[in-house]
Design an enzyme around this catalytic site. Sequence first.
Site, short mmCIF file in Angstrom:
data_model
loop_
_atom_site.label_atom_id
_atom_site.label_comp_id
_atom_site.label_asym_id
_atom_site.label_seq_id
_atom_site.Cartn_x
_atom_site.Cartn_y
_atom_site.Cartn_z
N TRP A 51 -37.69 20.44 -8.63
CA TRP A 51 -38.44 21.26 -9.58
C TRP A 51 -39.44 22.09 -8.79
O TRP A 51 -40.38 21.55 -8.22
CB TRP A 51 -39.18 20.43 -10.63
N ARG A 86 -44.67 25.48 -4.18
CA ARG A 86 -44.63 26.30 -2.98
C ARG A 86 -45.75 27.33 -3.03
O ARG A 86 -45.97 27.98 -4.05
CB ARG A 86 -43.27 27.01 -2.88
N GLU A 90 -45.84 30.85 1.70
CA GLU A 90 -44.55 30.36 2.16
C GLU A 90 -43.44 30.65 1.15
O GLU A 90 -42.46 29.91 1.05
CB GLU A 90 -44.65 28.86 2.47
N HIS A 147 -42.33 27.07 6.24
CA HIS A 147 -41.50 28.21 5.89
C HIS A 147 -42.09 29.48 6.50
O HIS A 147 -43.31 29.67 6.47
CB HIS A 147 -41.43 28.40 4.37
N LYS A 174 -38.97 19.53 7.13
CA LYS A 174 -38.21 20.70 6.69
C LYS A 174 -38.73 21.97 7.36
O LYS A 174 -39.94 22.18 7.43
CB LYS A 174 -38.29 20.86 5.16
N ARG A 216 -26.43 27.12 5.90
CA ARG A 216 -26.38 26.38 4.64
C ARG A 216 -25.06 25.64 4.47
O ARG A 216 -24.96 24.73 3.66
CB ARG A 216 -26.61 27.35 3.47
N GLN A 239 -29.42 31.49 -0.89
CA GLN A 239 -28.83 30.31 -1.51
C GLN A 239 -27.52 30.67 -2.20
O GLN A 239 -27.43 31.65 -2.93
CB GLN A 239 -29.79 29.69 -2.53
#
Length: 260
Positions: A51, A86, A90, A147, A174, A216, A239
């Site tokens: 989420w 977020r 970033e 990021h 990450k 990915r 994505q």
Amino acid sequence: MKISPTVVTVRKVEIGGGQPCICAPVVGKDADEIRNQTSELCRKKPDLIEWRADFFQEIGDPEKVLDVVHQMRGIVGEIPLLFTIRSEKEGGQPIPLTDGDKIRLMKRVCQTRQVDLIDHELRDERNIPVIRNVSKAYGVRLILSFHDFDQTPAKEVLVDKIFKAVEFGADIAKVAVMPATFKDVIVLMEATEEARHHVRIPLITMSMGGLGTITRLAGWAYGSAVTFASGSRSSAPGQMPVEEVQNLLPVIQKYTRGED
């Protein structure tokens, strides 16, 4: 000397066990959109659901955020749920929260025990110990993330970010960066490959945008444990739809591992 990685098991999902996990984001603006997107994603059966709460227009009301968390838990069942706010720096959406407000909200979300993982940015070093302590207390796995939507830093910088996440006690590290050329994509791959031989925690790394698409789909081959794929809407450039990733990953793995 190569270090054997620790597998992070969340509900029945193994992160870092060799089989790449697919995480799909929910980016609805209101509770209805969030419920609908969550239900739609569940039918597609990703390994994890995130989420992205910075998309939620009522994020300034903690009670409404917590209510949505409870609703999502009821919908996703045993699919692990990742909670992320977020920052704009970033790639996130503008939100009416101070840093203090954000940390207090993340603490309350952990205290619900309704989420399985929480993402916090490495930039905010001052508050990492607070989030680490509360996430441990309530059994929530901590992802520490970095990021860069403008560029791909040098390999040494990316490896250092991963080491920094380990130093702060992350369960998972990450890194996501933006390439200008395919050489930048290779830098991300090399950084991941190098780091995975020195750290025990699972890594999630990706090169964003069209140039980074290969990361990915093939990130698992050089050390990335999770790939992000979109449902009805994406949360970051590059994505691919969940269904396409689910279809392509087994094919790529089959021929990469010589299983034909």
